[in-house]
Design a protein around this motif. Structure first.
Motif, PDB file in Angstrom:
ATOM      1  N   ALA A   1       0.834  -1.198   0.000  1.00  0.00           N
ATOM      2  CA  ALA A   1       0.000   0.000   0.000  1.00  0.00           C
ATOM      3  C   ALA A   1       0.866   1.244   0.000  1.00  0.00           C
ATOM      4  O   ALA A   1       1.966   1.258   0.565  1.00  0.00           O
ATOM      5  CB  ALA A   1      -0.925   0.004   1.213  1.00  0.00           C
ATOM      6  N   VAL A   2       0.373   2.302  -0.645  1.00  0.00           N
ATOM      7  CA  VAL A   2       1.041   3.602  -0.662  1.00  0.00           C
ATOM      8  C   VAL A   2      -0.005   4.693  -0.495  1.00  0.00           C
ATOM      9  O   VAL A   2      -1.191   4.479  -0.725  1.00  0.00           O
ATOM     10  CB  VAL A   2       1.820   3.852  -1.980  1.00  0.00           C
ATOM     11  N   GLY A   3       0.485   5.875  -0.095  1.00  0.00           N
ATOM     12  CA  GLY A   3      -0.414   7.001   0.024  1.00  0.00           C
ATOM     13  C   GLY A   3      -0.666   7.394   1.465  1.00  0.00           C
ATOM     14  O   GLY A   3       0.065   7.004   2.381  1.00  0.00           O
ATOM     15  N   SER A   4      -1.724   8.160   1.672  1.00  0.00           N
ATOM     16  CA  SER A   4      -2.065   8.638   3.004  1.00  0.00           C
ATOM     17  C   SER A   4      -2.337   7.479   3.957  1.00  0.00           C
ATOM     18  O   SER A   4      -3.047   6.536   3.616  1.00  0.00           O
ATOM     19  CB  SER A   4      -3.299   9.540   2.939  1.00  0.00           C
ATOM     20  N   ASN A   5      -1.780   7.577   5.139  1.00  0.00           N
ATOM     21  CA  ASN A   5      -2.001   6.557   6.163  1.00  0.00           C
ATOM     22  C   ASN A   5      -2.514   7.188   7.450  1.00  0.00           C
ATOM     23  O   ASN A   5      -2.340   6.642   8.541  1.00  0.00           O
ATOM     24  CB  ASN A   5      -0.705   5.782   6.427  1.00  0.00           C
ATOM     25  N   LYS A   6      -3.170   8.326   7.287  1.00  0.00           N
ATOM     26  CA  LYS A   6      -3.662   9.086   8.435  1.00  0.00           C
ATOM     27  C   LYS A   6      -4.576   8.256   9.326  1.00  0.00           C
ATOM     28  O   LYS A   6      -4.577   8.422  10.548  1.00  0.00           O
ATOM     29  CB  LYS A   6      -4.395  10.338   7.938  1.00  0.00           C
ATOM     30  N   HIS A   7      -5.349   7.378   8.718  1.00  0.00           N
ATOM     31  CA  HIS A   7      -6.281   6.543   9.481  1.00  0.00           C
ATOM     32  C   HIS A   7      -5.806   5.091   9.537  1.00  0.00           C
ATOM     33  O   HIS A   7      -6.599   4.192   9.824  1.00  0.00           O
ATOM     34  CB  HIS A   7      -7.676   6.625   8.869  1.00  0.00           C
ATOM     35  N   HIS A   8      -4.528   4.859   9.231  1.00  0.00           N
ATOM     36  CA  HIS A   8      -3.928   3.516   9.208  1.00  0.00           C
ATOM     37  C   HIS A   8      -4.519   2.631   8.112  1.00  0.00           C
ATOM     38  O   HIS A   8      -4.470   1.407   8.191  1.00  0.00           O
ATOM     39  CB  HIS A   8      -4.069   2.831  10.575  1.00  0.00           C
ATOM     40  N   GLN A   9      -5.047   3.255   7.064  1.00  0.00           N
ATOM     41  CA  GLN A   9      -5.634   2.500   5.961  1.00  0.00           C
ATOM     42  C   GLN A   9      -4.603   1.761   5.129  1.00  0.00           C
ATOM     43  O   GLN A   9      -4.954   0.892   4.320  1.00  0.00           O
ATOM     44  CB  GLN A   9      -6.472   3.424   5.071  1.00  0.00           C
TER      45      GLN A   9
ATOM     46  N   VAL B   1      -9.430  -7.431  -2.619  1.00  0.00           N
ATOM     47  CA  VAL B   1      -9.286  -6.209  -1.825  1.00  0.00           C
ATOM     48  C   VAL B   1     -10.209  -5.126  -2.357  1.00  0.00           C
ATOM     49  O   VAL B   1     -10.618  -5.148  -3.523  1.00  0.00           O
ATOM     50  CB  VAL B   1      -7.834  -5.687  -1.837  1.00  0.00           C
ATOM     51  N   ALA B   2     -10.517  -4.175  -1.489  1.00  0.00           N
ATOM     52  CA  ALA B   2     -11.273  -2.990  -1.880  1.00  0.00           C
ATOM     53  C   ALA B   2     -10.818  -1.842  -1.001  1.00  0.00           C
ATOM     54  O   ALA B   2     -10.450  -2.039   0.165  1.00  0.00           O
ATOM     55  CB  ALA B   2     -12.772  -3.217  -1.738  1.00  0.00           C
ATOM     56  N   ALA B   3     -10.827  -0.644  -1.560  1.00  0.00           N
ATOM     57  CA  ALA B   3     -10.408   0.548  -0.833  1.00  0.00           C
ATOM     58  C   ALA B   3     -11.539   1.555  -0.787  1.00  0.00           C
ATOM     59  O   ALA B   3     -12.082   1.923  -1.828  1.00  0.00           O
ATOM     60  CB  ALA B   3      -9.176   1.169  -1.483  1.00  0.00           C
ATOM     61  N   GLY B   4     -11.897   1.966   0.414  1.00  0.00           N
ATOM     62  CA  GLY B   4     -12.872   3.021   0.578  1.00  0.00           C
ATOM     63  C   GLY B   4     -12.176   4.364   0.648  1.00  0.00           C
ATOM     64  O   GLY B   4     -10.996   4.483   0.320  1.00  0.00           O
ATOM     65  N   CYS B   5     -12.895   5.355   1.105  1.00  0.00           N
ATOM     66  CA  CYS B   5     -12.301   6.679   1.233  1.00  0.00           C
ATOM     67  C   CYS B   5     -11.046   6.631   2.085  1.00  0.00           C
ATOM     68  O   CYS B   5      -9.987   7.067   1.656  1.00  0.00           O
ATOM     69  CB  CYS B   5     -13.322   7.623   1.850  1.00  0.00           C
ATOM     70  N   ALA B   6     -11.157   6.073   3.286  1.00  0.00           N
ATOM     71  CA  ALA B   6     -10.017   6.026   4.200  1.00  0.00           C
ATOM     72  C   ALA B   6      -9.949   4.703   4.952  1.00  0.00           C
ATOM     73  O   ALA B   6      -9.419   4.641   6.063  1.00  0.00           O
ATOM     74  CB  ALA B   6     -10.086   7.187   5.182  1.00  0.00           C
ATOM     75  N   HIS B   7     -10.489   3.651   4.353  1.00  0.00           N
ATOM     76  CA  HIS B   7     -10.324   2.326   4.940  1.00  0.00           C
ATOM     77  C   HIS B   7     -10.091   1.297   3.838  1.00  0.00           C
ATOM     78  O   HIS B   7     -10.394   1.536   2.671  1.00  0.00           O
ATOM     79  CB  HIS B   7     -11.503   1.939   5.844  1.00  0.00           C
ATOM     80  N   THR B   8      -9.489   0.187   4.233  1.00  0.00           N
ATOM     81  CA  THR B   8      -9.141  -0.882   3.296  1.00  0.00           C
ATOM     82  C   THR B   8      -9.691  -2.198   3.829  1.00  0.00           C
ATOM     83  O   THR B   8      -9.588  -2.480   5.030  1.00  0.00           O
ATOM     84  CB  THR B   8      -7.612  -1.004   3.148  1.00  0.00           C
ATOM     85  N   ILE B   9     -10.293  -2.986   2.942  1.00  0.00           N
ATOM     86  CA  ILE B   9     -10.832  -4.278   3.356  1.00  0.00           C
ATOM     87  C   ILE B   9     -10.236  -5.385   2.502  1.00  0.00           C
ATOM     88  O   ILE B   9      -9.874  -5.173   1.342  1.00  0.00           O
ATOM     89  CB  ILE B   9     -12.373  -4.315   3.262  1.00  0.00           C
ATOM     90  N   GLY B  10     -10.115  -6.557   3.104  1.00  0.00           N
ATOM     91  CA  GLY B  10      -9.572  -7.709   2.397  1.00  0.00           C
ATOM     92  C   GLY B  10     -10.389  -8.949   2.657  1.00  0.00           C
ATOM     93  O   GLY B  10     -10.860  -9.174   3.774  1.00  0.00           O
TER      94      GLY B  10
END
Length: 289
Positions: free
Chosen positions: A232-240, A252-261
């Protein structure tokens, strides 16, 4: 020469992450959802015979967050629930659909003949897809829409402020994912390309190898490796982006600021913003592979 893409492989989007909610397709064709339900975007418990699910997304801002959920049924029709201010849920008349995507304020569908339909907000031309043909799959960002052609090339319409639509020279693409203001493409050789906004490094994917799936969030990008691990790369402000410890991941899928697997045993993992319980998927099981 671009690789030939089979449309059928894009029917299997069995997990979806929106701005504040998460959706999963069970192996029996039913659907489950958690998170923000202000507009009924999680009211999916009565859905059945579903083959794919997608969730509307939007960047994180205090005046945004409204979303909708869309599902493709086994007979090629489409159903939707949630925020419908821009008629983005008006898909009941669609038929012969083989792939769907949901962006902010709109829904896009690929028909079996390779043409594309769209409903919803079109202020920046993001729904101007009626002339597209030979399309295998679509992905919708906030204000731009990207289409993957059967020959492995890519086309795009809508907002191009950060060159997120500058994909015409891409080739040998297997999958595409559109974030807030960036676009990511997975090549047939397992490498990844990206264009658009890169303020948080969300496009820094040139070094990735052995990737089998990609997903773009608002300010981050995740990749699934062939061995079931994640990058993963990019903003990790919310630990996404805290996915380095994941294993046995199948989707996998990526929301605004969360990641699901989705794991190989049908269970789920999630990291990132959980203000609305959108990461509370640890109890899910039997999610379709």
């Amino acid at each position: 020469m671009g690789g030939v893409i089979e449309t059928k492989q894009f029917r299997t989007s069995t997990i979806a992450a929106g701005r504040r909610h998460t959706v999963g397709l069970r192996s029996d064709g039913t659907v489950t959802a958690v998170g923000d339900n202000k507009y009924g975007q999680c009211n999916v418990s009565d859905w059945c015979d579903i083959v794919a699910v997608v969730a509307g997304n939007v960047h994180m801002a205090t005046n945004t967050g409204n979303a909708h959920t869309v599902a493709l049924q086994s007979n090629g029709t489409v159903i939707a629930t949630g925020w419908n201010k821009h008629d983005q849920c008006n898909v009941s008349k669609w038929h012969d659909i083989v792939s769907v995507s949901a962006g902010w304020c709109r829904t896009v569908g690929v028909k079996s003949d390779g043409t594309v339909v769209a409903v919803g907000r079109n202020n920046e031309g993001e729904c101007n897809v009626s002339s597209w043909h030979n399309i295998a799959a679509v992905t919708a960002g906030d204000w731009h829409t990207v289409g993957l052609k059967l020959d492995g090339t890519v086309t795009a319409v809508g907002n191009n402020k950060y060159n997120q639509c500058s994909v015409n020279e891409w080739s040998d693409i297997l999958a595409v994912s559109a974030g807030y203001l960036h676009t990511v493409g997975l090549r047939l050789d397992g490498t990844v390309v990206a264009v658009g906004r890169n303020n948080e490094g969300e496009c820094d994917v040139s070094g990735w190898r052995d990737i089998v799936a990609v997903a773009a969030g608002s300010y981050h990008t995740v990749g699934l490796k062939s061995d079931g691990t994640m990058v993963a790369v990019g903003s990790n402000k919310h630990h996404q982006c805290d996915v380095s410890g994941w294993h046995s991941i199948k989707a996998v899928a990526a929301g605004c600021a969360h990641t699901i697997g989705l794991k190989s045993d049908g269970t789920m993992v999630a990291v990132g913003d959980n203000d609305y319980g959108q990461c509370d998927v640890s109890g899910w099981s039997c999610i379709q592979q």
